[in-house]
Write a protein that holds these residues in place. Structure first.
Motif, mmCIF file in Angstrom:
data_model
loop_
_atom_site.group_PDB
_atom_site.id
_atom_site.type_symbol
_atom_site.label_atom_id
_atom_site.label_comp_id
_atom_site.label_asym_id
_atom_site.label_seq_id
_atom_site.Cartn_x
_atom_site.Cartn_y
_atom_site.Cartn_z
ATOM 1 N N LEU A 1 2.090 1.642 -3.476
ATOM 2 C CA LEU A 1 0.771 2.257 -4.426
ATOM 3 C C LEU A 1 0.991 3.785 -4.159
ATOM 4 O O LEU A 1 0.664 4.627 -5.178
ATOM 5 C CB LEU A 1 -0.242 1.463 -4.033
ATOM 6 C CG LEU A 1 -1.555 2.056 -4.772
ATOM 7 C CD1 LEU A 1 -1.209 1.785 -6.318
ATOM 8 C CD2 LEU A 1 -2.714 1.331 -4.200
ATOM 9 N N TRP A 2 0.868 4.314 -2.824
ATOM 10 C CA TRP A 2 0.876 5.628 -2.541
ATOM 11 C C TRP A 2 1.859 6.612 -2.991
ATOM 12 O O TRP A 2 1.611 7.451 -3.609
ATOM 13 C CB TRP A 2 0.520 5.850 -0.987
ATOM 14 C CG TRP A 2 0.768 7.193 -0.529
ATOM 15 C CD1 TRP A 2 1.605 7.850 0.161
ATOM 16 C CD2 TRP A 2 -0.373 8.096 -0.497
ATOM 17 N NE1 TRP A 2 1.284 9.237 0.287
ATOM 18 C CE2 TRP A 2 0.104 9.240 -0.106
ATOM 19 C CE3 TRP A 2 -1.772 7.963 -1.145
ATOM 20 C CZ2 TRP A 2 -0.791 10.467 -0.048
ATOM 21 C CZ3 TRP A 2 -2.402 9.373 -1.445
ATOM 22 C CH2 TRP A 2 -2.052 10.360 -0.645
ATOM 23 N N ILE A 3 3.240 5.866 -2.925
ATOM 24 C CA ILE A 3 4.184 6.576 -3.407
ATOM 25 C C ILE A 3 3.963 7.031 -5.189
ATOM 26 O O ILE A 3 4.409 7.992 -5.471
ATOM 27 C CB ILE A 3 5.504 5.727 -3.345
ATOM 28 C CG1 ILE A 3 5.902 5.941 -1.774
ATOM 29 C CG2 ILE A 3 6.685 6.344 -4.144
ATOM 30 C CD1 ILE A 3 6.941 4.893 -1.516
ATOM 31 N N ASN A 4 3.828 5.701 -5.845
ATOM 32 C CA ASN A 4 3.375 6.080 -7.026
ATOM 33 C C ASN A 4 2.314 6.820 -7.497
ATOM 34 O O ASN A 4 2.237 7.588 -8.363
ATOM 35 C CB ASN A 4 3.277 4.389 -7.806
ATOM 36 C CG ASN A 4 4.462 3.657 -7.826
ATOM 37 O OD1 ASN A 4 5.484 4.319 -7.636
ATOM 38 N ND2 ASN A 4 4.124 2.411 -7.815
ATOM 39 N N LEU A 5 1.085 6.736 -6.716
ATOM 40 C CA LEU A 5 -0.096 7.935 -7.066
ATOM 41 C C LEU A 5 0.360 9.303 -6.580
ATOM 42 O O LEU A 5 -0.057 10.051 -7.562
ATOM 43 C CB LEU A 5 -1.202 7.280 -6.187
ATOM 44 C CG LEU A 5 -2.426 7.832 -6.440
ATOM 45 C CD1 LEU A 5 -2.942 8.094 -7.700
ATOM 46 C CD2 LEU A 5 -3.274 7.304 -5.342
ATOM 47 N N ALA A 6 0.728 9.351 -5.413
ATOM 48 C CA ALA A 6 1.098 10.641 -5.008
ATOM 49 C C ALA A 6 2.272 11.390 -5.199
ATOM 50 O O ALA A 6 2.446 12.670 -5.820
ATOM 51 C CB ALA A 6 0.690 10.965 -3.335
ATOM 52 N N THR A 7 3.385 11.043 -4.859
ATOM 53 C CA THR A 7 4.653 11.546 -4.966
ATOM 54 C C THR A 7 5.353 11.223 -6.318
ATOM 55 O O THR A 7 6.393 12.103 -6.412
ATOM 56 C CB THR A 7 5.638 11.078 -3.714
ATOM 57 O OG1 THR A 7 5.802 9.576 -4.199
ATOM 58 C CG2 THR A 7 5.133 11.179 -2.518
ATOM 59 N N ILE B 1 0.922 -1.303 0.086
ATOM 60 C CA ILE B 1 0.004 0.004 0.005
ATOM 61 C C ILE B 1 0.793 1.198 0.021
ATOM 62 O O ILE B 1 0.571 2.367 -0.527
ATOM 63 C CB ILE B 1 -0.948 0.041 1.236
ATOM 64 C CG1 ILE B 1 -1.862 1.018 1.176
ATOM 65 C CG2 ILE B 1 -0.069 0.096 2.629
ATOM 66 C CD1 ILE B 1 -2.967 1.045 0.022
ATOM 67 N N GLN B 2 1.975 1.249 0.627
ATOM 68 C CA GLN B 2 2.947 2.371 0.455
ATOM 69 C C GLN B 2 3.579 2.468 -0.801
ATOM 70 O O GLN B 2 3.607 3.701 -1.274
ATOM 71 C CB GLN B 2 4.013 1.930 1.596
ATOM 72 C CG GLN B 2 3.603 2.189 3.126
ATOM 73 C CD GLN B 2 4.649 1.791 3.935
ATOM 74 O OE1 GLN B 2 5.311 0.607 3.937
ATOM 75 N NE2 GLN B 2 5.004 2.738 5.138
#
Length: 408
Positions: free
Chosen positions: A332-338, A329-330
């Motif tokens: 995925l969050w990195i790819n989506l937001a940062t 999930i981390q």
């Protein structure tokens, strides 16, 4: 035609009421081979011919011819002088051609005018009509380059783009305009259509890189020029607006048609259509293309560097026996937001200073070149090592536990 009508108006003629006695019956349209055109009229009843030495008998046909001086004058056997038709001497013909050349060297476009009274039974064909003409005179006009054209040509030259003028004008006119625009100088070559006909395709491929001006060319000549440049492994962009330009537009790597003056045939054959018929727009498009390509490279390099860093972080952690530094999930969050938002910002970057001073890139060069691949590897390794170092310091050095180390 617009310039000729304006000149006639300044001389006191108005087109609707100029010669109401003349009734149009046929047109022999212009083509690039003849370099002239003819309009044929019938004279209605009147007392005398319309300002020319013409018969006063109604019902005769008259052909009005205009075109390139070197095309019209050889067909003339007489000349209108002081209202009288007299034989045209060879010396006078040469004198008229010399005057045309002098006007051409002043960047003026020259049209010759002639007419012929057609005898009964003469068929309305090019061969039958356009001979034994009466020479009337020449009209010189100027079509000045747009103010931004010279700057656009200079920008092209700084960017490593070779600008070549291909025109139907006479050679002297084309050379004068090319000099004014900075396309041509005395160290380079100019060719007329007749000279080009005498050159073989092999010889043309040898000298095409030095020729900057082509004048009085045919559609076949344009096609030969495009193929000669492509034989030198150059990317060729060709502009055109007429039906005769369609083969060269189709053959070129990038066919560019005129949106205002261009024919439907040229637009169909082209890859691009200029909405404003402005050469400077092509230069602006080149700059925009270079900027878009650079921004695509920046975005891809950024995304691949980040993803490489993530992969190395997970791989090195597993290699030394550490817990996974990142949960799915981390990642995925990195790819989506940062990753996504900075990449979008990079794709909208403004052009770099001096982008049009760079030489063109090779047509075979891909988005990922060796230097960019090295940069992605270095940046990815750096990201991976720094991330893993922070995880190790918190998890091993400070004993903060795996959960705290993952969110540090």
């Amino acid at each position: 035609e617009g310039a000729l009508l304006t000149a006639a108006a300044k001389a006191g003629f108005r087109e609707p009421e100029a010669w109401p006695e003349l009734e149009f019956i046929e047109e022999l349209p212009f083509d690039s081979e003849r370099k002239r055109m003819s309009l044929i009229y019938t004279l209605r009843e009147r007392d005398r011919g319309p300002a020319l030495a013409l018969p006063a008998v109604p019902g005769y046909r008259i052909a009005f011819v205009k075109g390139a001086p070197e095309s019209i004058l050889p067909l003339c056997t007489q000349v209108l002088r002081d209202g009288q038709v007299v034989p045209l001497q060879p010396s006078e013909q040469r004198e008229f051609l010399d005057v045309s050349a002098q006007l051409g060297r002043r960047a003026l476009r020259v049209l010759a005018m002639a007419y012929r009274v057609l005898e009964a039974g003469v068929p309305l064909t090019v061969e039958a009509v356009e001979r034994d003409l009466v020479f009337v005179g020449m009209q010189a006009m100027i079509d000045p380059p747009r103010p931004e054209a010279r700057d656009a040509v200079r920008t092209c030259q700084e960017a490593g783009i070779t600008v070549v003028m291909i025109t139907g004008d006479q050679l002297n006119t084309a050379m004068a305009i090319a000099r004014e625009l900075g396309i041509y100088d005395d160290n380079e070559i100019s060719l007329s259509g007749s000279e080009l006909d005498e050159i073989s395709d092999e010889r043309l491929r040898e000298i095409v890189g030095r020729v900057r001006v082509y004048a009085r060319v045919s559609p076949e000549d344009k096609l030969r020029i495009v193929r000669a440049w492509k034989a030198q492994r150059q990317v060729v962009a060709m502009t055109g607006d007429g039906v005769n330009d369609a083969p060269a537009l189709k053959e070129s790597d990038i066919g560019i048609a005129m949106g205002i003056t261009g024919t439907d045939v040229s637009k169909e054959a082209a890859d691009m259509v200029l909405a404003d018929d402005n050469f400077a727009t092509i230069v602006a498009a080149v700059q925009e293309g270079r900027t878009i390509f650079d921004n695509i490279r920046r975005s891809i390099q950024f995304l691949l560097s980040c993803n490489t860093g993530e992969v190395l972080t997970m791989f090195l952690a597993g290699l030394v026996g550490l817990p996974l530094p990142l949960l799915p999930i981390q990642i995925l969050w990195i790819n989506l937001a940062t990753d996504s938002l900075p990449a979008l910002a990079l794709s909208a970057e403004q052009p770099e200073p001096g982008i049009m001073q760079r030489p063109p890139r090779s047509p075979t060069e891909g988005i990922l070149t060796r230097p960019i691949a090295y940069g992605i590897g270095f940046q990815g390794l750096l990201i991976g090592l720094v991330t893993l170092a922070a995880f190790v310091i918190e998890y091993v050095g400070l004993g903060g536990g795996v959960e705290r180390a993952r969110v540090l």
